[in-house]
Design a protein around this motif. Structure first.
Motif, mmCIF file in Angstrom:
data_model
loop_
_atom_site.group_PDB
_atom_site.id
_atom_site.type_symbol
_atom_site.label_atom_id
_atom_site.label_comp_id
_atom_site.label_asym_id
_atom_site.label_seq_id
_atom_site.Cartn_x
_atom_site.Cartn_y
_atom_site.Cartn_z
ATOM 1 N N PRO A 28 17.018 17.202 16.302
ATOM 2 C CA PRO A 28 18.348 16.832 15.784
ATOM 3 C C PRO A 28 19.325 18.004 15.847
ATOM 4 O O PRO A 28 19.019 19.102 15.362
ATOM 5 N N GLY A 29 20.506 17.777 16.419
ATOM 6 C CA GLY A 29 21.476 18.831 16.638
ATOM 7 C C GLY A 29 21.943 19.520 15.367
ATOM 8 O O GLY A 29 22.244 20.717 15.375
ATOM 9 N N LYS A 30 22.033 18.770 14.267
ATOM 10 C CA LYS A 30 22.537 19.357 13.031
ATOM 11 C C LYS A 30 21.421 19.883 12.119
ATOM 12 O O LYS A 30 21.705 20.413 11.032
ATOM 13 N N GLY A 31 20.160 19.702 12.521
ATOM 14 C CA GLY A 31 19.057 20.262 11.734
ATOM 15 C C GLY A 31 18.906 19.648 10.359
ATOM 16 O O GLY A 31 18.448 20.300 9.422
ATOM 17 N N VAL A 32 19.280 18.380 10.236
ATOM 18 C CA VAL A 32 19.255 17.705 8.926
ATOM 19 C C VAL A 32 18.390 16.455 8.989
ATOM 20 O O VAL A 32 18.378 15.758 10.006
ATOM 21 N N ALA A 33 17.676 16.179 7.890
ATOM 22 C CA ALA A 33 16.998 14.896 7.720
ATOM 23 C C ALA A 33 17.606 14.190 6.511
ATOM 24 O O ALA A 33 17.752 14.790 5.446
ATOM 25 N N VAL A 34 17.957 12.927 6.689
ATOM 26 C CA VAL A 34 18.515 12.100 5.619
ATOM 27 C C VAL A 34 17.451 11.113 5.174
ATOM 28 O O VAL A 34 16.791 10.510 6.026
ATOM 29 N N VAL A 35 17.249 10.961 3.868
ATOM 30 C CA VAL A 35 16.369 9.905 3.350
ATOM 31 C C VAL A 35 17.243 8.984 2.500
ATOM 32 O O VAL A 35 17.802 9.413 1.488
ATOM 33 N N ALA A 36 17.388 7.735 2.921
ATOM 34 C CA ALA A 36 18.305 6.813 2.238
ATOM 35 C C ALA A 36 17.651 5.461 2.004
ATOM 36 O O ALA A 36 16.670 5.111 2.650
ATOM 37 N N ASP A 45 19.213 -0.377 2.102
ATOM 38 C CA ASP A 45 20.259 -1.357 1.754
ATOM 39 C C ASP A 45 21.259 -1.586 2.895
ATOM 40 O O ASP A 45 21.721 -0.646 3.537
ATOM 41 N N ALA A 46 21.597 -2.861 3.096
ATOM 42 C CA ALA A 46 22.458 -3.238 4.214
ATOM 43 C C ALA A 46 23.868 -2.659 4.094
ATOM 44 O O ALA A 46 24.539 -2.427 5.102
ATOM 45 N N ARG A 47 24.310 -2.416 2.860
ATOM 46 C CA ARG A 47 25.692 -1.942 2.664
ATOM 47 C C ARG A 47 25.855 -0.450 2.874
ATOM 48 O O ARG A 47 26.981 0.058 2.954
ATOM 49 N N LEU A 48 24.749 0.266 2.900
ATOM 50 C CA LEU A 48 24.763 1.727 3.041
ATOM 51 C C LEU A 48 24.531 2.097 4.493
ATOM 52 O O LEU A 48 23.422 1.956 5.016
ATOM 53 N N ASN A 49 25.589 2.533 5.171
ATOM 54 C CA ASN A 49 25.524 2.918 6.585
ATOM 55 C C ASN A 49 25.624 4.434 6.690
ATOM 56 O O ASN A 49 26.724 4.987 6.643
ATOM 57 N N PRO A 50 24.479 5.115 6.834
ATOM 58 C CA PRO A 50 24.501 6.587 6.837
ATOM 59 C C PRO A 50 25.345 7.162 7.971
ATOM 60 O O PRO A 50 25.890 8.252 7.840
ATOM 61 N N TYR A 51 25.433 6.436 9.105
ATOM 62 C CA TYR A 51 26.241 6.926 10.222
ATOM 63 C C TYR A 51 27.710 6.942 9.841
ATOM 64 O O TYR A 51 28.419 7.926 10.069
ATOM 65 N N GLY A 52 28.167 5.853 9.232
ATOM 66 C CA GLY A 52 29.552 5.786 8.788
ATOM 67 C C GLY A 52 29.836 6.785 7.681
ATOM 68 O O GLY A 52 30.773 7.591 7.777
#
Lengths: 164, 164
Positions: free
Chosen positions: A27-35, A38-45
């Protein structure tokens, strides 16, 4: 036509204009997201992520169990990420039931009691803190100095930090 | 400034123009997606998903373990989804190591052997089929007539189906 078929038509459109075929595996930004899933939560947005930026790990609740610790260990040890962002959200389904009740319902219907914890939680902020602690206390995740937890507000689109 | 801080600035911009505060909790399209956490695989872009459409479950490899079966049981039983889309991808990190080797490395460094399966796999298509079988054989996921598996090609942006 199933919904899956409808989404596959979208996938053909995505491929038709695709121009990101040379991105590297780490991953270019060196980050891992754990979310939460839920359909309403769009981590990309929400986080402004694009293809190639970050590992995104998701499950019911955005909780940290053995599977998430496995994914985070692989993310950091084999693919070089260093920061972890944990995201729960308001109006979460996990606030609406209890492990005991959910598993009793399943046992009543199938005759078998699930051999996993459902991981329901009654307090959103407290479960974010619990998730931070599960990550920082794991012996197999090497980098735990940048682990921050958040609540996403599905009503406002805002992300607010939960202090450990 | 950490990368996390940079992404939080993006989150403020997302909230500033947010207009989706009234979406219901159950996914509008009745679908749950299980995909690899890989940074290059963006399920929103590929499948044309928007906020409110689908549950998105992700982990290292897009594999099906107890945690994913937990999330799928909650997705179907409490939130009404009926179709499942499984996505692995080419050039996956899980093809580059073995469970035994990865866990031996961790044990050498920490003195402790992980108590989880790393779920590395040597054959991409075969692991998609394995994932389909793990879902369809689970006693707690009620709807398994619409479970389809795919390989996403990171080189071309194409999604191709794997027949069970």
């Amino acid at each position: 036509m199933s919904v899956t078929d409808e989404l596959l038509a979208n996938a053909e459109r995505y491929a038709a204009t695709f121009d990101k075929g040379d991105l590297p595996l780490p991953p270019g930004k060196g980050v891992a997201v754990v979310a939460c899933m839920d359909a309403r939560l769009n981590p990309y947005g929400v986080l402004g992520l694009s293809e190639g930026d970050a590992h995104v790990i998701r499950n019911a609740g955005g909780v940290i169990t053995a599977g998430e610790r496995r994914s985070l260990a692989i993310s950091q040890r084999l693919l070089g990420t260093r920061e972890i962002i944990l995201i729960h959200h308001t109006d979460c389904g996990m606030l609406t039931f209890t492990d005991d009740g959910f598993k009793a319902d399943i046992q009543r219907e199938t005759g078998v009691k699930p051999d996993w914890a459902a991981e329901a939680f009654p307090d959103l902020e407290e479960d974010v803190r619990q998730s931070i602690r599960r990550v920082t206390s794991d012996p197999f995740i090497p980098h735990t100095d940048q682990v921050r937890g958040f609540v996403y507000e599905v009503e406002t689109g805002r992300l607010r930090e939960v202090k450990p």
